[in-house]
Motif scaffolding. Structure first.
Motif, PDB file in Angstrom:
ATOM      1  N   GLU A 183       0.840  -1.204   0.000  1.00  0.00           N
ATOM      2  CA  GLU A 183       0.000   0.000   0.000  1.00  0.00           C
ATOM      3  C   GLU A 183       0.877   1.256   0.000  1.00  0.00           C
ATOM      4  OE1 GLU A 183      -3.737   1.981   2.448  1.00  0.00           O
ATOM      5  OE2 GLU A 183      -2.428   0.540   3.443  1.00  0.00           O
ATOM      6  N   ARG A 184       1.998   1.224   0.750  1.00  0.00           N
ATOM      7  CA  ARG A 184       2.910   2.365   0.771  1.00  0.00           C
ATOM      8  C   ARG A 184       3.398   2.687  -0.646  1.00  0.00           C
ATOM      9  NH1 ARG A 184       8.715   0.953   2.796  1.00  0.00           N
ATOM     10  NH2 ARG A 184       8.534  -0.074   0.762  1.00  0.00           N
ATOM     11  N   ASN A 185       3.733   1.624  -1.425  1.00  0.00           N
ATOM     12  CA  ASN A 185       4.195   1.849  -2.800  1.00  0.00           C
ATOM     13  C   ASN A 185       3.098   2.463  -3.664  1.00  0.00           C
ATOM     14  OD1 ASN A 185       6.604   0.672  -2.023  1.00  0.00           O
ATOM     15  ND2 ASN A 185       6.040  -1.350  -2.775  1.00  0.00           N
ATOM     16  N   LEU A 186       1.844   1.976  -3.481  1.00  0.00           N
ATOM     17  CA  LEU A 186       0.736   2.527  -4.272  1.00  0.00           C
ATOM     18  C   LEU A 186       0.462   3.982  -3.921  1.00  0.00           C
ATOM     19  CD1 LEU A 186      -1.807  -0.456  -4.301  1.00  0.00           C
ATOM     20  CD2 LEU A 186      -0.322   0.311  -6.149  1.00  0.00           C
ATOM     21  N   VAL A 187       0.524   4.305  -2.617  1.00  0.00           N
ATOM     22  CA  VAL A 187       0.301   5.691  -2.196  1.00  0.00           C
ATOM     23  C   VAL A 187       1.365   6.616  -2.818  1.00  0.00           C
ATOM     24  CG1 VAL A 187       0.323   7.237  -0.206  1.00  0.00           C
ATOM     25  CG2 VAL A 187      -0.888   5.051  -0.084  1.00  0.00           C
ATOM     26  N   LYS A 188       2.607   6.125  -2.843  1.00  0.00           N
ATOM     27  CA  LYS A 188       3.676   6.917  -3.448  1.00  0.00           C
ATOM     28  C   LYS A 188       3.413   7.137  -4.942  1.00  0.00           C
ATOM     29  CE  LYS A 188       8.698   7.057  -4.021  1.00  0.00           C
ATOM     30  NZ  LYS A 188       9.992   6.340  -3.785  1.00  0.00           N
ATOM     31  N   LEU A 189       2.983   6.082  -5.658  1.00  0.00           N
ATOM     32  CA  LEU A 189       2.649   6.225  -7.080  1.00  0.00           C
ATOM     33  C   LEU A 189       1.494   7.203  -7.282  1.00  0.00           C
ATOM     34  CD1 LEU A 189       2.898   2.621  -8.580  1.00  0.00           C
ATOM     35  CD2 LEU A 189       4.422   4.548  -8.961  1.00  0.00           C
ATOM     36  N   LYS A 190       0.496   7.105  -6.428  1.00  0.00           N
ATOM     37  CA  LYS A 190      -0.680   7.988  -6.560  1.00  0.00           C
ATOM     38  C   LYS A 190      -0.277   9.450  -6.364  1.00  0.00           C
ATOM     39  CE  LYS A 190      -5.260   8.751  -4.488  1.00  0.00           C
ATOM     40  NZ  LYS A 190      -6.039   8.592  -5.719  1.00  0.00           N
ATOM     41  N   ASN A 191       0.584   9.695  -5.404  1.00  0.00           N
ATOM     42  CA  ASN A 191       0.988  11.072  -5.117  1.00  0.00           C
ATOM     43  C   ASN A 191       1.918  11.647  -6.194  1.00  0.00           C
ATOM     44  OD1 ASN A 191      -0.514  11.020  -2.767  1.00  0.00           O
ATOM     45  ND2 ASN A 191       1.229  10.381  -1.490  1.00  0.00           N
ATOM     46  N   GLU A 192       2.748  10.778  -6.789  1.00  0.00           N
ATOM     47  CA  GLU A 192       3.780  11.280  -7.703  1.00  0.00           C
ATOM     48  C   GLU A 192       3.433  11.104  -9.180  1.00  0.00           C
ATOM     49  OE1 GLU A 192       7.380   9.353  -6.657  1.00  0.00           O
ATOM     50  OE2 GLU A 192       7.534  10.274  -4.669  1.00  0.00           O
ATOM     51  N   GLN A 238       1.569 -11.995 -14.903  1.00  0.00           N
ATOM     52  CA  GLN A 238       2.744 -11.486 -15.578  1.00  0.00           C
ATOM     53  C   GLN A 238       3.252 -10.242 -14.838  1.00  0.00           C
ATOM     54  OE1 GLN A 238       1.591 -10.694 -19.596  1.00  0.00           O
ATOM     55  NE2 GLN A 238       0.344  -8.920 -19.122  1.00  0.00           N
ATOM     56  N   ARG A 239       4.521  -9.947 -15.016  1.00  0.00           N
ATOM     57  CA  ARG A 239       5.185  -8.857 -14.293  1.00  0.00           C
ATOM     58  C   ARG A 239       5.286  -7.626 -15.187  1.00  0.00           C
ATOM     59  NH1 ARG A 239      10.348  -7.366 -14.653  1.00  0.00           N
ATOM     60  NH2 ARG A 239      10.730  -9.199 -15.957  1.00  0.00           N
ATOM     61  N   GLN A 240       4.919  -6.467 -14.620  1.00  0.00           N
ATOM     62  CA  GLN A 240       5.131  -5.207 -15.315  1.00  0.00           C
ATOM     63  C   GLN A 240       6.571  -4.723 -15.064  1.00  0.00           C
ATOM     64  OE1 GLN A 240       3.100  -3.879 -17.449  1.00  0.00           O
ATOM     65  NE2 GLN A 240       1.389  -5.309 -17.084  1.00  0.00           N
ATOM     66  N   LEU A 241       7.095  -3.890 -15.944  1.00  0.00           N
ATOM     67  CA  LEU A 241       8.530  -3.600 -15.958  1.00  0.00           C
ATOM     68  C   LEU A 241       8.943  -2.427 -15.071  1.00  0.00           C
ATOM     69  CD1 LEU A 241       9.131  -3.953 -19.805  1.00  0.00           C
ATOM     70  CD2 LEU A 241       9.282  -5.709 -18.048  1.00  0.00           C
ATOM     71  N   PHE A 242       7.992  -1.645 -14.551  1.00  0.00           N
ATOM     72  CA  PHE A 242       8.352  -0.387 -13.917  1.00  0.00           C
ATOM     73  C   PHE A 242       8.053  -0.384 -12.417  1.00  0.00           C
ATOM     74  CE2 PHE A 242       7.008   0.555 -18.324  1.00  0.00           C
ATOM     75  CZ  PHE A 242       8.255   0.916 -18.821  1.00  0.00           C
ATOM     76  N   TYR A 243       8.707   0.553 -11.733  1.00  0.00           N
ATOM     77  CA  TYR A 243       8.453   0.879 -10.319  1.00  0.00           C
ATOM     78  C   TYR A 243       8.705  -0.292  -9.385  1.00  0.00           C
ATOM     79  CZ  TYR A 243       6.136   4.796 -12.638  1.00  0.00           C
ATOM     80  OH  TYR A 243       5.872   5.862 -13.425  1.00  0.00           O
ATOM     81  N   GLN A 244       9.742  -1.081  -9.651  1.00  0.00           N
ATOM     82  CA  GLN A 244      10.135  -2.126  -8.707  1.00  0.00           C
ATOM     83  C   GLN A 244      10.866  -1.490  -7.516  1.00  0.00           C
ATOM     84  OE1 GLN A 244      12.413  -4.995 -10.837  1.00  0.00           O
ATOM     85  NE2 GLN A 244      10.873  -5.331 -12.408  1.00  0.00           N
ATOM     86  N   THR A 245      10.720  -2.079  -6.336  1.00  0.00           N
ATOM     87  CA  THR A 245      11.368  -1.555  -5.136  1.00  0.00           C
ATOM     88  C   THR A 245      12.131  -2.662  -4.430  1.00  0.00           C
ATOM     89  OG1 THR A 245       9.484  -1.987  -3.694  1.00  0.00           O
ATOM     90  CG2 THR A 245       9.540   0.146  -4.842  1.00  0.00           C
ATOM     91  N   GLU A 246      13.195  -2.261  -3.734  1.00  0.00           N
ATOM     92  CA  GLU A 246      13.965  -3.220  -2.927  1.00  0.00           C
ATOM     93  C   GLU A 246      14.070  -2.694  -1.509  1.00  0.00           C
ATOM     94  OE1 GLU A 246      18.322  -5.458  -2.817  1.00  0.00           O
ATOM     95  OE2 GLU A 246      17.673  -4.350  -4.600  1.00  0.00           O
ATOM     96  N   ASN A 247      13.641  -3.488  -0.532  1.00  0.00           N
ATOM     97  CA  ASN A 247      13.617  -3.106   0.877  1.00  0.00           C
ATOM     98  C   ASN A 247      14.817  -3.699   1.617  1.00  0.00           C
ATOM     99  OD1 ASN A 247      11.035  -1.692   0.685  1.00  0.00           O
ATOM    100  ND2 ASN A 247      10.151  -3.731   0.379  1.00  0.00           N
TER     101      ASN A 247
END
Length: 822
Positions: A183-192, A238-247
């Protein structure tokens, strides 16, 4: 993966305040329920002091990290890792540490439970380590990298440009887990980036993945490990190519100031941890995914290296995804074939529609002069519409035929089903499938259907080049003949007599060719009437030939796999029997050696007394040397020296035996281990799961209570293996074998209960003796040496335990093992 967000500052203060009050009330109710129904848990210091205690692990079902199975046992990377840690601490403290596993439904429940407990509790579910959580919970060291990616259904396009991705994804519905890093990643995408993004919530990762796989309107973030595991299980993702994150990594959580953190962290810091966790991850995710996770998670501060890592990550992910998707190539071929058929039908439909429009145009000009012709044209249109309807119906039938054929794994069943379906679809008095036998150089037809007659096991020699079947196979080309009596000259120089029945007039032969262009056989339909088949029926038969080829390849693969599995099972049983025989022979040799040493000791001991008397007598004689002459003195001295030499030899023999006994006792004492009874039983049941499934026997485990026993682990494992193996070996198909564990006042009792033929009173009297062949026989043709139960009794008695059997003929048997516990 999961992260708490208490307040949303974008909302008005009154809404935020009311939301906070509601959450506070809900949390209070949850804590009240938790305190009234909580499991007991103990601190590290308490268990270290009292050498016993219990801890509780709360978890959310999340494959491949932690999950429960239908038989009551559990599995997963975190489950095995944590169990291994506690096992080491049991040995270190020589303590009984019980683990209680408690499932919860949501991340909020798990988070609140751990943050409000004092000590002795842990949380698991592939949890992401983040700095924001460290105010309320603590973490054990991370055990593997955490890479989060965006996934969608296979129906959603894979976008190569961020602009296209951003536009398309805002029109779809995102799915996530509340208060998670997803959800944190989605919120960041929504804001930016994605200001119009909307998303909904599910309870856990499994619900998230299933929701996305089963819908073409959903997408969301998930862990790379969850994605790879789901993809390997056949989910359409299937995997989309963008906005991958590493924690920072995945870790087990525990309350703040927990006394368990420091002792358990030692497990992570040991030199054996990295190889151990690497092998464990490979077990669940496979070698390539595991290597990819470790490679792309290496530390680096260079932007160039980060770019190379991103490229390496993408190449690695694409490679793994490609290999998994190759497994679906067969299904894609079927879909392409169906699409071609639909395309042909659409072409016919468009042609008819155009024809109809032309007819309407001319109708306006010729309506007064051509009423009779118009009626004829209308009749043609009706016939075309009927033809289209029949074609669509045939297409549905063709799809069902493909499903029916590919579901069969027997060649005979495939041939019979194919004949039934094709005969109903196109009508064929003669049908057969010929398979090439390289050894005999023949095309063999297991079944040939000719009218009401069934011809079995017919074959064409491949040297008969004038046979249409041989010609089709050699040239890898179709043969389509409308009238054989007149058209055969275009194909063969002479007409050979058929191997059975009569020559047909209408003939279709289609080669069955693998992907590597290698033919495996031919498929034919024939009729005694001329012009029985047209091009439309030929096209239908071509499609059915694809299904037949796939079904035959599946059957061949299954047959090879089944034969290999059977050989492996037989080899394993043979090895176990040889192992029992070797151990029995070794025991006999040890017994014989002990008896030899014992006899030697008795002889040496019995010789000491008369030898001592002789030495005393000779010494007395030697003391009165004045009474003897020189020759007599020499005889007495010589005899006395010989007696002393013999006495020294006997002393050396007795000293050697005493040293050997001490070494043997020391060896026996060093061979004992401290282990829980449930771990031994669980290990045996896991090893025999496949063996039981082959006999359609269900293995059950009933742990009423558990405890630690001090035994030789290898001997104890062999005891339980022999008893469970015998239960499966002598049980009929469709029954069950249940193993239970219960702590009694004096012993840990392990019972193996089967539904076999039972054991008579006469057989029970010789049950635990060597080389005894009893009346009941193995139900699967297995062999029995007659040594297993004698070894069981020997090992149990050496460990200070007991073994007994309760059985009645026709009522099954129950073998009980009693072991003293700590």
């Amino acid at each position: 993966m999961l992260e708490m967000n208490i307040f949303d500052t974008s909302k008005p203060f009154n809404i935020v305040f009311m939301t906070f009050l509601f959450r506070l009330f809900t949390f209070s109710i949850f804590v009240l329920l938790l305190t009234t129904n909580s499991y007991s848990q103990d601190s590290w210091d308490k268990i270290k002091k009292e050498h016993k205690g219990s801890i509780t692990v709360y978890y959310i079902q999340n494959k491949p990290f932690i999950y429960s199975l239908a038989n009551g046992s559990m599995g997963g990377i975190e489950y095995e890792m944590f169990s291994e840690m506690i096992k080491e601490k049991r040995k270190e403290l020589k303590a009984v540490i019980d683990i209680k596993w408690e499932a919860v439904d949501t991340w909020d429940q798990l988070y609140n439970t751990i943050s409000n407990e004092n000590d002795g509790v842990f949380g698991m579910s592939g949890i992401t380590l983040t700095d924001s959580r460290k105010d309320q919970i603590d973490f054990l060291p991370p055990y593997m990298p955490d890479i989060e990616i965006i996934i969608s259904s296979e129906e959603v396009n894979i976008f190569q440009k961020k602009e296209n991705f951003n536009t398309a994804m805002q029109s779809l519905q995102a799915v996530t887990i509340k208060n998670s890093t997803f959800e944190r990643n989605l919120v960041k995408l929504k804001n930016e980036k994605l200001h119009a993004l909307e998303y909904s919530y599910v309870n856990n990762v499994e619900d998230l993945i299933n929701e996305i796989a089963n819908s073409n309107e959903h997408w969301g973030y998930t862990n790379l490990s969850n994605y790879a595991y789901a993809l390997s299980k056949g989910l359409h993702l299937q995997r989309q190519l963008f906005y991958q994150t590493e924690n920072q990594g995945l870790a087990v959580i525990l309350p703040l100031k927990s006394t368990w953190k420091t002792p358990l962290s030692e497990f992570y810091n040991s030199p054996t941890f990295k190889p151990y966790i690497n092998d464990l991850i490979r077990k669940y995710l496979g070698d390539k995914i595991t290597d990819l996770i470790w490679d792309i998670s290496s530390d680096s501060n260079s932007s160039l290296i980060d770019t190379l890592r991103n490229q390496q990550r993408e190449i690695g992910l694409l490679t793994v995804e490609s290999e998994i998707r190759l497994l679906r190539l067969t299904q894609k071929e079927l879909e392409i074939s169906q699409q071609n058929t639909i395309r042909n039908i659409l072409v016919v439909s468009l042609s008819v529609t155009l024809l109809f429009l032309v007819m309407l145009f001319h109708f306006n000009n010729l309506v007064k002069r051509s009423n009779q012709k118009l009626g004829h044209q209308n009749q043609e249109i009706e016939e075309q519409a009927k033809s289209l309807k029949n074609a669509y119906k045939d297409l549905e039938t063709l799809s069902q035929i493909g499903k029916n054929l590919t579901a069969k794994l027997s060649v005979n069943d495939i041939i019979k089903i194919a004949y039934q379906e094709i005969n109903e679809l196109v009508g064929t008095p003669i049908f057969g499938i010929g398979l090439y036998d390289e050894k005999d150089n023949q095309l063999k037809f297991p079944y040939v259907f000719e009218g009401d007659e069934l011809l079995k096991n017919k074959a064409y020699d491949m040297n008969e080049k004038m046979r249409l079947a041989v010609m089709c196979f050699d040239q890898k080309k179709e043969i389509f003949i409308q009238k054989f009596s007149t058209d055969h000259r275009n194909y063969v120089k002479e007409v050979l007599k058929p191997i059975a029945g009569n020559n047909a007039e209408s003939i279709i032969y289609i080669p069955l060719i693998e992907k590597n262009k290698k033919p495996i056989g031919v498929f034919t339909i024939q009729s005694f009437e001329a012009n029985a088949f047209d091009s439309y029926k030929l096209n239908l038969v071509r499609n059915i030939a694809i299904f037949i080829r796939i079904a035959l390849q599946n059957a061949s693969t299954f047959h090879v796999k089944e034969e290999k599995q059977l050989k492996l099972m037989e080899a394993n049983i043979h090895i176990m029997e040889q192992k029992e025989l070797i151990e029995e022979k070794n025991h006999e040799l040890q017994t014989a050696n002990a008896e030899k040493n014992h006899l030697l000791g008795i002889v040496a001991h019995d010789l000491r007394n008369p030898l001592a008397s002789s030495i005393t007598l000779l010494s007395m004689l030697n003391a009165n040397e004045d009474k003897f002459d020189e020759d007599e003195k020499m005889c007495i001295e010589g005899s006395l020296k010989a007696m002393h030499r013999m006495n020294n030899m006997i002393e050396e023999i007795l000293d050697a035996r005493a040293s050997a006994n001490k070494e043997e006792q020391a060896t026996q004492q060093a061979a004992k281990d401290i282990i829980s009874a449930s771990e031994i039983v669980q290990s045996v049941i896991n090893d025999f799961e496949t063996y039981a499934e082959r006999k359609n026997i269900k293995l059950g485990l009933d742990i009423q209570s558990d405890g630690l026993v001090e035994v030789n682990e290898q001997h104890c494992l062999q005891v339980i293996e022999n008893l469970v193996s015998n239960a499966i070996k002598f049980s009929p198909k469709g029954t069950s074998v249940v193993t239970s564990i219960e702590k009694t006042p004096d012993f840990i009792q392990i019972r193996i209960i089967d539904q076999g033929p039972g054991i008579s009173d006469i057989d029970q009297k010789k049950l635990f003796k060597k080389y005894q062949k009893l009346t009941p026989k193995p139900t699967g043709g297995e062999k029995s040496t007659g040594l297993g139960l004698s070894i069981v009794k020997k090992y149990i008695e050496e460990m200070g335990g007991e073994v007994e059997c309760q059985s009645e003929v026709g009522e099954g048997s129950t073998f009980s093992v009693f072991l003293p516990y700590l």
